[in-house]
Design a protein around this motif. Structure first.
Motif, PDB file in Angstrom:
ATOM      1  N   UNK A 136      -3.523 -58.640 -26.150  1.00  0.00           N
ATOM      2  CA  UNK A 136      -3.058 -57.271 -25.960  1.00  0.00           C
ATOM      3  C   UNK A 136      -1.576 -57.176 -26.272  1.00  0.00           C
ATOM      4  N   UNK A 137      -1.132 -55.991 -26.616  1.00  0.00           N
ATOM      5  CA  UNK A 137       0.287 -55.759 -26.941  1.00  0.00           C
ATOM      6  C   UNK A 137       1.148 -56.044 -25.716  1.00  0.00           C
ATOM      7  N   UNK A 138       2.206 -56.854 -25.841  1.00  0.00           N
ATOM      8  CA  UNK A 138       3.016 -57.217 -24.669  1.00  0.00           C
ATOM      9  C   UNK A 138       3.744 -56.031 -24.036  1.00  0.00           C
ATOM     10  N   UNK A 139       3.917 -54.953 -24.786  1.00  0.00           N
ATOM     11  CA  UNK A 139       4.618 -53.791 -24.232  1.00  0.00           C
ATOM     12  C   UNK A 139       3.788 -53.064 -23.173  1.00  0.00           C
ATOM     13  N   UNK A 140       2.461 -53.268 -23.189  1.00  0.00           N
ATOM     14  CA  UNK A 140       1.603 -52.533 -22.256  1.00  0.00           C
ATOM     15  C   UNK A 140       1.813 -52.931 -20.804  1.00  0.00           C
ATOM     16  N   UNK A 141       2.405 -54.093 -20.573  1.00  0.00           N
ATOM     17  CA  UNK A 141       2.611 -54.560 -19.197  1.00  0.00           C
ATOM     18  C   UNK A 141       4.018 -54.284 -18.678  1.00  0.00           C
ATOM     19  N   UNK A 142       4.836 -53.631 -19.494  1.00  0.00           N
ATOM     20  CA  UNK A 142       6.228 -53.393 -19.085  1.00  0.00           C
ATOM     21  C   UNK A 142       6.317 -52.255 -18.072  1.00  0.00           C
ATOM     22  N   UNK A 143       7.328 -52.273 -17.199  1.00  0.00           N
ATOM     23  CA  UNK A 143       7.515 -51.199 -16.217  1.00  0.00           C
ATOM     24  C   UNK A 143       8.063 -49.933 -16.873  1.00  0.00           C
TER      25      UNK A 143
END
Length: 362
Positions: free
Chosen positions: A2-9
């Motif tokens: 998955x795209x790593x940006x999806x877990x950012x706050x």
């Protein structure tokens, strides 16, 4: 994957962190790693904007640490006039990282300027490194040297015994002695003590490498003298009052503030005991559309100061929601046309410009 940006706050995304907030509730900070309380010794130094932090610490009941207190017989007006309590010691404004480094070196006996004192026509002695500490000068070199010894002793005590040191970076432009590289808070003879002589003094605009190197050296010296020391760096949002560079003052301001912000970032990444407070971002963000500046586009309004200070205390002391709510209420007030009703800020740079403007008018 998955795209790593999806877990950012939410704080990582401009729309959620900036666009959806008003200037009165925008907070460009993540939770600080440092917290201090009323029992900690908090010292400060730096440019003119640094005085807002020291004033707020006192007003909120924190232990603002002063190692060079005023004699008991002085009135509050006299204390300010002679530089007592404006900062933690009577060093006046410290604008550049080189100035901070040389102050620490002098306090520990590692550097003695070759061109520090100047004698006027009446025989009065002035300290060029603290030009406004004694407005009428000293009566003799004996008096001047004695006061300097007391001052450097106080600075050394400050470094060795404070818990938190807050330093506000202000400028990259400075004037130095061609003889030994001594740096001055303002150009000698330009609205302050001394006489300008281009054979003795040179203009210097510090590079990123120089600014960062001097700051790192100062931090190393201070941390070696006080291993428990915590340092908070800020960048003053106040633009340059004037520039010696052959470019528009707006470009010169952008250069200086960019260099200082990079230097602060480098120190935070390099040292575990160094932290950053985003006063610059709070005041200058496009989201506020200049609302935190007075009509001169330079002086920070009381609303801007209140917002910056409330964010500072919310993160570094845990005053939290109460402070932020108070800041939002402050931000809803009408912006004053000029900061004339605000407490006086002692600023060598502004005093220099007023004197220069008067001389040009004549």
């Amino acid at each position: 994957m998955s795209c790593p940006y999806t877990t950012l706050p939410a704080s990582s995304f401009w729309r959620q962190a900036v666009s959806e907030h008003s200037s009165s509730d925008l907070d460009p900070h993540l939770p600080a790693q440092l917290r201090f309380g009323p029992d900690h010794r908090i010292a400060s130094a730096g440019s003119c904007f640094a005085q807002h932090i020291s004033r707020a610490l006192k007003e909120r009941g924190y232990n603002y640490y002063v190692t060079e207190p005023a004699p008991a017989h002085l009135t509050p007006e006299q204390e300010e006039r002679f530089g007592f309590g404006v900062f933690s010691a009577r060093y006046g404004n410290i604008y550049s990282t080189l100035q901070l480094l040389q102050l620490v070196q002098r306090a520990f006996g590692d550097f003695r300027p070759a061109d520090q004192f100047w004698t006027d026509r009446d025989g009065r002695i002035f300290d060029l490194l603290r030009p406004r500490i004694t407005p009428k000068g000293y009566v003799s070199m004996v008096e001047a040297e004695a006061d300097l010894k007391r001052h450097l002793t106080a600075v050394r005590q400050l470094v060795e015994t404070t818990d938190v040191f807050i330093f506000t970076l202000g400028l990259t432009e400075c004037w130095v002695s061609k003889r030994d590289g001594t740096v001055y808070p303002t150009c000698p003879g330009c609205g302050s003590a001394g006489e300008f002589d281009d054979a003795k003094y040179a203009f210097q605009n510090l590079s990123v490498t120089e600014t960062t190197g001097y700051l790192a050296e100062a931090i190393n010296l201070m941390s070696a003298a006080n291993p428990r020391l915590q340092i908070i760096l800020t960048v003053s949002p106040v633009p340059l009052v004037a520039t010696m560079e052959p470019r528009h003052v707006l470009q010169a301001t952008t250069y200086s503030k960019s260099v200082l912000r990079v230097a602060a970032e480098e120190m935070v990444r390099r040292y575990d005991n160094v932290h950053y407070f985003a006063s610059y971002e709070i005041i200058t963000t496009a989201k506020s559309a200049g609302a935190f500046f007075a009509d001169d586009a330079r002086q920070v309004t009381s609303d801007g100061v209140a917002r910056a200070m409330n964010v500072f205390f919310a993160h570094f002391t845990g005053e939290g929601a109460e402070a932020m709510a108070h800041s939002a209420n402050e931000g809803s007030r009408k912006r004053p046309a000029a900061p004339s009703s605000e407490p006086r800020i002692v600023c060598d740079e502004d005093e220099f410009y007023r004197a220069l403007a008067a001389s040009r008018a004549n």
